[in-house]
Design an enzyme around this catalytic site. Structure first.
Site, PDB file in Angstrom:
ATOM      1  N   GLY A  14       4.192 -28.515  31.865  1.00  0.00           N
ATOM      2  CA  GLY A  14       5.508 -28.726  32.442  1.00  0.00           C
ATOM      3  C   GLY A  14       5.709 -30.042  33.171  1.00  0.00           C
ATOM      4  CG  ASN A 107      10.125 -31.859  20.126  1.00  0.00           C
ATOM      5  OD1 ASN A 107       9.639 -31.345  21.133  1.00  0.00           O
ATOM      6  ND2 ASN A 107       9.378 -32.220  19.090  1.00  0.00           N
ATOM      7  CG  HIS A 109       5.689 -36.065  17.955  1.00  0.00           C
ATOM      8  ND1 HIS A 109       5.027 -34.868  17.771  1.00  0.00           N
ATOM      9  CD2 HIS A 109       4.964 -37.010  17.313  1.00  0.00           C
ATOM     10  CE1 HIS A 109       3.955 -35.090  17.035  1.00  0.00           C
ATOM     11  NE2 HIS A 109       3.892 -36.365  16.736  1.00  0.00           N
ATOM     12  CD  GLU A 147      16.515 -28.216   8.147  1.00  0.00           C
ATOM     13  OE1 GLU A 147      16.447 -29.116   7.314  1.00  0.00           O
ATOM     14  OE2 GLU A 147      17.364 -28.219   9.074  1.00  0.00           O
ATOM     15  CG  ASP A 150       6.865 -33.250  15.081  1.00  0.00           C
ATOM     16  OD1 ASP A 150       7.421 -32.851  16.117  1.00  0.00           O
ATOM     17  OD2 ASP A 150       5.661 -33.090  14.850  1.00  0.00           O
ATOM     18  CB  ALA A 178       5.826 -44.628  26.853  1.00  0.00           C
ATOM     19  CD  GLU A 179       5.053 -37.913  25.880  1.00  0.00           C
ATOM     20  OE1 GLU A 179       5.536 -36.872  26.344  1.00  0.00           O
ATOM     21  OE2 GLU A 179       3.986 -37.933  25.259  1.00  0.00           O
TER      22      GLU A 179
HETATM   23  C1  GRF Z   1       3.787 -34.301  25.745  1.00  0.00           C
HETATM   24  O1  GRF Z   1       2.685 -34.949  25.192  1.00  0.00           O
HETATM   25  C2  GRF Z   1       4.876 -34.197  24.740  1.00  0.00           C
HETATM   26  O2  GRF Z   1       4.938 -35.268  23.871  1.00  0.00           O
HETATM   27  C3  GRF Z   1       4.513 -32.928  24.044  1.00  0.00           C
HETATM   28  O3  GRF Z   1       4.055 -32.092  25.096  1.00  0.00           O
HETATM   29  C4  GRF Z   1       3.501 -32.886  26.110  1.00  0.00           C
HETATM   30  C5  GRF Z   1       4.103 -32.615  27.457  1.00  0.00           C
HETATM   31  O4  GRF Z   1       3.799 -31.375  27.912  1.00  0.00           O
HETATM   32  N1  GRF Z   1       5.608 -32.442  23.260  1.00  0.00           N
HETATM   33  P1  GRF Z   1       4.234 -30.917  29.394  1.00  0.00           P
HETATM   34  O5  GRF Z   1       5.613 -31.429  29.696  1.00  0.00           O
HETATM   35  O6  GRF Z   1       3.236 -31.468  30.377  1.00  0.00           O
HETATM   36  O7  GRF Z   1       4.161 -29.413  29.323  1.00  0.00           O
END
Ligand code: GRF
Length: 193
Positions: A14, A107, A109, A147, A150, A178-179
């Site tokens: 999370g 989403n 990735h 559907e 990714d 970066a995310e």
């Molecule tokens: C990240 O690496 C994201 O790209 C992937 O889940 C990870 C994040 O998990 N989809 P969280 O937010 O720490 O649960």
């Protein structure tokens, strides 16, 4: 106008949920989190949700529902919570997307799609595959869900260098930084549409 309501779907740590909760409470994102849905009990994401006093729902932790029934129940809960957008954030269960939710489920990735995506590419497996292939750049992608895994239209990508001395953990950490920028940026772009 009242702020847009978003639902965040989680399965684990999370960290993105935490980031979105901070940003919304600080007024840096023009939305509020109306629901946190987890498909697992006892995960850190639920503790974080509780800390921010967010509404939570744990759905089918025993995996008794098939994909269609799970998805129907999940989106019913989202609609009951009056959310208009769903963010998948470390959510590890496949969804059957209702037609009217197309273009409203995002989403993230941890790679530059369409490379290193699809079935089996999650978590550290993604970074291991990137290193194994000898890539010089990796990054993250925020996309709309369709559907296929990714696969849907891309909203935001951020590239990061892969360094010669990287291992899975150092690369994962750099991509995750970066995310934390990319996902809010993508959500803002989506909300402004
Ligand atoms: C990240 O690496 C994201 O790209 C992937 O889940 C990870 C994040 O998990 N989809 P969280 O937010 O720490 O649960």
């Amino acid at each position: 106008m009242s702020p847009s309501r978003i639902a965040v779907f989680v399965s684990g740590t999370g960290r993105h949920l935490d980031n979105f909760a901070r940003l919304t409470q600080a007024g840096e994102l023009d939305c509020e989190i109306g629901l946190v849905l987890s498909n697992r009990i006892g995960v850190k994401a639920l503790e974080r949700a509780a800390r921010f006093e967010l509404e939570t729902l744990v759905l089918d932790p025993e995996r008794e529902l098939d994909e269609d029934s799970f998805s129907r129940r999940a989106f019913e809960a989202v609609e009951t919570a009056r959310c208009q957008t769903v963010l998948l954030a470390g959510f590890l269960r496949r969804l059957a997307l209702p037609e009217h939710w197309r273009g409203r489920v995002l989403n993230i990735h941890p790679a530059l799609l369409p490379s290193f995506g699809g079935k089996g590419f999650y978590g550290d497996r993604v970074h291991a595959a990137v290193l194994e292939r000898g890539c010089r750049v990796s990054g993250c992608t925020v996309h709309y869900v369709d559907e296929q895994y990714d696969h849907g239209p891309i909203l935001v990508q951020k590239a990061v260098d892969v360094r010669p001395d990287d291992d899975v953990h150092s690369l994962a950490a750099r991509v995750f930084e970066a995310e934390l920028v990319a996902y809010p940026e993508a959500l803002r772009a989506h909300l402004e549409k």
